[in-house]
Design an enzyme around this catalytic site. Structure first.
Site, mmCIF file in Angstrom:
data_model
loop_
_atom_site.group_PDB
_atom_site.id
_atom_site.type_symbol
_atom_site.label_atom_id
_atom_site.label_comp_id
_atom_site.label_asym_id
_atom_site.label_seq_id
_atom_site.Cartn_x
_atom_site.Cartn_y
_atom_site.Cartn_z
ATOM 1 C CB SER A 327 1.407 -34.713 -67.611
ATOM 2 O OG SER A 327 1.904 -34.689 -68.934
ATOM 3 C CG HIS A 370 -1.500 -43.304 -75.593
ATOM 4 N ND1 HIS A 370 -1.074 -42.012 -75.767
ATOM 5 C CD2 HIS A 370 -0.635 -43.890 -74.749
ATOM 6 C CE1 HIS A 370 0.005 -41.813 -75.043
ATOM 7 N NE2 HIS A 370 0.312 -42.943 -74.411
ATOM 8 C CB CYS A 383 -3.313 -40.254 -73.641
ATOM 9 S SG CYS A 383 -3.783 -39.845 -75.334
#
Lengths: 647, 379
Positions: A327, A370, A383
């Site tokens: 991420s 989300h 997300c």
């Protein structure tokens, strides 16, 4: 026998004739000798004079002092230390066994070394010193010096040997030197004659190897008169060598020590970069090793212990290790999307927990989804679906372009061993290297830093610093060479829209400082020191459908090798970025749970240039932090600040 | 010719003999020996030990021997020539049987304090014996084959013994020295032409024998010849002596590198620098000038001896003087040729200069005989 006068007369006449003849022969031969003498001594004198000089004069090399390496404060990292060895001269020793017997009472001698010395002694000239013991302590040397009268032929000799006073802290940065090997020589086309000196030390790994040419210096020479068997009679003249250049690094020995100590116990790497100048303040890899072991040649046992350790102590993971960035790559995708105008800062995507792309289901880390998220929210919550959607719209080419702009998948020119290039994949790359066409699923995987994307901790720290500044921050590790300042790495503007950058930074700020951000647990509360970060957790395995069904997703239940890598990047202070940090813990399970606390400690150490005040930490962490600070303080090296103004 | 034929009245007797000594010769010998002391002092690194001082003592002893021998009438020496030859021959045989080993060759006979080298004695005894032989032989019979075979045997027997030791240098000296006496005595030219032709044949036979079962000379002697012919083939091995010797000589140049400044000898590049190769040190340190000076001294010695012989009516005295002179000449000629690379390396010292007791004493004894011939010449 009676002889007649006539007989006598002819006899004496003939004798006179023959005597004159013989005398004439002798005279002419003396003439030949004189002529020959003239030929040798007058006609050919110059040539023979030169040959006589060649006989007489020998050139001996004087090894130059190797350049020393200092940290940014002038603390020695690599220096030349006096190394004592005990030598014996056979012709002075007389009865060798007696002398060795006495010597063995004074100092500990290695029987193997003695055996080797004895064979060497038999082969070489009696006046040549043979080494009996290497790396002898000063105490032993003084003990021998006191007993000199009882030890004829034994001399303690002093030479220079490389020493690393900070031991393991800089092992991966500076590397080490070792005795030159046949393999080293075979690699060079025209080796420096210095390398022919037995056991001459050259850089093997790291800075020592990469900066070898500057560090080595050039040989001096002394012309000595030798006799027929090679004994030096006197020195005729002497030209000192040029010592190698001293290097000053950009690293800070205290921060480096802290990083190494903080990472200890994990297989991990951390990089701290100064956002303003690109100076690498600390480049840590754990576990580490003691470079001093390698200087005189490492023992087989020690070496095996290092190579067989599954945490790979010899690898400089900070620059050599490449990991899927997970991420932490999302800033790249976000900026690529914003710069391409595919989305605006406030545009949203809906996250149901997964998406279907070409009959494959890509999950968000949050099973329930989300819901509707905008850019800042996507970073704050990390997300995945937001980025799947965004990446498919932006396309892999633009993402890779942005990745390279931010320092991922490009080579950074640092004088360290095997600096990894990483990978920012493109369609072209996959076709040429893999021989396959790029599919949409690859883009989706890349969106969250999985799949083909690979980055080193160094590259992630550079990315963080470029996001923080908007400039093309370039790393440098050498601050100055022999006092000459090296070009700064602060860099020009990257040409990114400041508004886009502001939104990405804000998203990172929310990660650390929003109560619902993934990095909130490892936040800094001191005003003016707050950091903006991003966690990453990258999978090292494919999760099978069966596993997913069985629900075995807890990393703690997996063997170490199969757990996820934990990553974290940040910069701080948020409003005026000074440092950017990347921490990667191999198989550390979760970025925010494992890597983030470490990165926070390191960031604060870098900002405060030492132990930060406890009130920089949230109240509930302070006890643990205090305890850790005390523990690590004990490991801090006690260096006398011998600042070298030259370096 | 018996001693009765000498005009006793004109021959000096008693202490007056001292006045009739060949003084220039004695001075020249001392000058050459002094060059030796100078060089031995230098090669010892500026020290009288270990060579210069013993050499001086020996030369003093040698001078005494020379004067003592010179005082004894020449006819006495003539009469004991055969005895001297016989004793020398027996000593050579004795060395062959139980002589001690020195430098890989059997050359010495150990007589307690004195180590005797019979081959040295033989050089003189052979010349004495041949001179006596031709003194006794009527001149017209000199070239008769029977009377030629006899002296040839007299020469070849000791030569063979010396060659067996092995000592090639002395063997050559004996052969050439003896031949020279025969030549001076008036043996016909044709014999010498034949012998030289035969020698050429022998040399080719020696080379032919190389590597076969009947090899005539030792391998190291072959190697010395090889390296003489081309020293550069083995500059660090067998050619080392000759190469270094030439370097020393050549580097001396015109005026030399200065006393005790010769690097070749001082740094031990020269082999045998105090014995066979002492001339190279002289040439290195005093250059061409020094080398020629020594050569001139030697030439003067030869000249004085030859002129003494030519004015001597006594056939034995003249033959003896010329024979000794030729032997002396051969000594320095072979040595110098060797160090200058004109001849292979054979173990011949530089007379009166090289360190060595036995050779020096025997030489001085020989010059004593020359003095005796000079003093007692019929006037």
């Amino acid at each position: 026998m009676k002889r007649t006068p006539k007989d006598t007369a002819t006899g004496s006449r003939r004798l006179t004739r023959r005597a004159l003849f013989v005398g004439g022969l002798q005279a002419s031969f003396i003439g030949v000798l004189a002529w020959r003498m003239r030929f040798l001594q007058v006609d050919q004198a110059d040539e023979f004079r030169m040959l006589a000089e060649e006989n007489r004069i020998n050139i001996r090399l004087i090894p130059p002092a190797r350049g020393e390496i200092f940290d940014r404060n002038g603390v020695a990292i690599a220096r030349n230390e006096p190394a004592y060895r005990i030598t014996i001269v056979r012709e002075d020793a007389g009865d060798i066994d007696t002398v060795l017997g006495r010597l063995s009472h004074l100092v500990k001698l290695d029987p193997e070394e003695i055996e080797r010395a004895m064979t060497e002694m038999k082969r070489s000239a009696p006046f040549l010193p043979i080494t009996l013991a290497d790396r002898v302590s000063w105490e032993d040397v003084s003990r021998i010096a006191v007993n000199t009268p009882a030890l004829p032929g034994i001399t303690p000799e002093v030479g220079l040997s490389r020493g690393y006073p900070l031991a393991q802290d800089f092992a991966h940065v500076v590397g080490y030197v070792g005795p030159v090997s046949d393999y080293d020589l075979s690699k060079l086309e025209d080796p420096d004659q210095l390398l022919r000196i037995p056991r001459f030390q050259i850089g093997k790994v790291g800075l020592e190897a990469k900066m070898e040419d500057q560090l080595r210096g050039s040989a001096g020479a002394r012309r000595v008169e030798v006799n027929a068997v090679g004994r030096v009679m006197r020195e005729l003249d002497r030209r000192e060598g040029v010592p190698g250049a001293n290097l000053q690094l950009t690293t800070d020995y205290r921060l480096q020590n802290y990083v190494q100590a903080r990472l200890a116990g994990e297989s991990a790497a951390a990089v701290v970069i100064d956002c303003e100048h690109g100076d690498l303040l600390a480049v840590g890899s754990a576990p580490t090793f003691d470079p001093n072991l390698f200087v005189e040649g490492i023992s087989v046992t020690d070496y095996r212990a290092l190579t067989e350790n599954k945490y790979r102590p010899l690898a400089a993971k900070a620059v050599q290790g490449i990991y899927p960035p997970g991420s932490t790559f999302k800033m790249v995708v976000a900026l690529a999307g914003l710069e391409a105008g595919v989305i605006g800062p406030e545009d949203t995507f809906y996250c149901p927990g997964y998406i279907e792309v070409s009959n494959r289901r890509f999950h968000c880390w949050k099973r329930g989804g989300h819901g509707s998220v905008n850019l800042e929210g996507s970073l704050q919550h990390s997300c995945d679906v937001f980025y799947y959607e965004l990446a498919m719209q932006v396309g892999i080419e633009k993402i890779s372009e942005m990745a390279m702009k931010l320092g991922i998948g490009v080579h950074h020119d640092l004088p360290m061993s095997a600096v990894a290039t990483g990978l920012a994949p493109t369609k072209e790359w996959k076709r040429t290297v893999r021989g396959q066409d790029w599919v949409i699923g690859d883009t989706v995987n890349s969106a969250i830093g999985q799949g083909f994307v690979l980055a080193s901790p160094l590259q992630l720290a550079i990315m963080a610093s470029r996001v923080a500044t908007g400039r093309n921050v370039t790393p440098r590790i050498i601050k100055s060479i022999d006092g000459v300042e090296q070009p700064s790495g602060s860099g020009e503007s990257l040409g990114l829209n400041p508004n886009n950058l502001r939104h990405v930074r804000q998203g990172m700020f929310e990660v650390s400082n929003n109560r619902r951000g993934t990095g909130y647990g490892a936040r800094i509360i001191a005003e003016g020191y707050r950091m903006a970060g991003k966690s990453g957790t990258s999978q090292v395995r494919n999760i099978s459908a069966a596993e997913r069904a069985a629900g075995v997703t807890s990393n703690a239940d997996l063997p170490w090798e199969r757990r996820d890598h934990a990553l974290w990047v940040d910069f701080a202070p948020f409003d005026n970025p000074k440092v950017a940090v990347c921490v990667v813990v191999e198989h550390g399970s979760g970025g925010s749970s494992t890597a983030a606390p470490i990165a926070r400690d390191i960031t604060l150490q870098a900002l405060f240039e030492g132990d930060p005040p406890l009130d920089a930490y949230p109240a509930k962490d302070r006890d643990a932090v205090r305890e850790r600070q005390e523990r690590l303080r004990a490991l801090r090296p006690d260096v006398e600040r011998e600042k070298k103004s030259r370096a | 010719m018996s001693y009765l034929e000498y005009a006793v009245k004109t021959t000096p007797s008693g202490l007056r003999k001292v006045l009739y000594l060949n003084w220039p010769l004695a001075l020249l010998l001392t000058a050459v020996a002094s060059v030796g002391f100078l060089m031995l002092y230098s090669v010892a690194g500026g020290s009288f030990t270990p060579w210069a001082e013993p050499q001086m003592k020996r030369f003093a002893l040698g001078l005494a021997v020379m004067f003592a021998v010179g005082m004894v009438p020449i006819w006495f020496w003539r009469n004991i020539s055969g005895v001297a030859y016989g004793i020398s021959l027996m000593l050579l045989i004795a060395v062959e049987l139980f002589g001690s080993i020195g430098m890989g060759a059997q050359r010495w006979i150990d007589l307690g304090p004195l180590r005797l080298q019979p081959s040295e004695l033989m050089k003189i005894a052979l010349v004495m014996f041949l001179a006596a032989y031709y003194d006794w032989l009527p001149a017209r019979k000199v070239s008769h084959p029977v009377w030629v075979i006899l002296p040839v045997l007299i020469i070849l027997v000791p030569t063979f013994l010396v060659l067996k030791q092995p000592d090639l240098g002395t063997a050559i000296l004996l052969l050439t020295g003896g031949g020279a006496v025969m030549f001076i005595a008036g043996v016909h030219w044709a014999y010498f032409v034949a012998v030289i032709a035969g020698a050429v044949g022998l040399v080719s036979a020696v080379f032919e024998s190389r590597g076969t079962d009947w090899q005539l000379i030792k391998n190291y002697q072959f190697r010395r010849i090889d390296t003489f012919l081309d020293p550069s083939t083995d500059p660090l091995g067998a050619g080392y002596h000759i190469t270094q010797s030439k370097i020393a000589l050549g580097s001396g140049g015109w005026a030399g590198r200065g006393y005790m400044q010769g690097t070749q000898s001082r740094l031990n590049f020269l082999p045998e620098k105090h014995t066979d190769f002492i001339f190279t040190t002289l040439a290195e340190e005093f250059g061409f000038v020094g080398g020629i000076a020594l050569l001139v001294l030697y030439a003067l010695i030869i000249m004085f001896c030859v002129s003494s012989a030519m004015t001597n009516q006594n056939r034995y005295a003249a033959l003896l003087t010329l024979g000794i002179t030729t032997t002396f000449f051969l000594f320095f000629a072979v040595n110098m040729s060797m160090v200058m690379g004109l001849a292979p390396v054979v173990g011949v010292p530089l007379p009166l200069v090289s360190y060595g007791g036995s050779a020096m004493l025997v030489l001085m004894l020989a010059f004593g005989l020359v003095q005796s011939a000079h003093i007692h010449k019929p006037r």
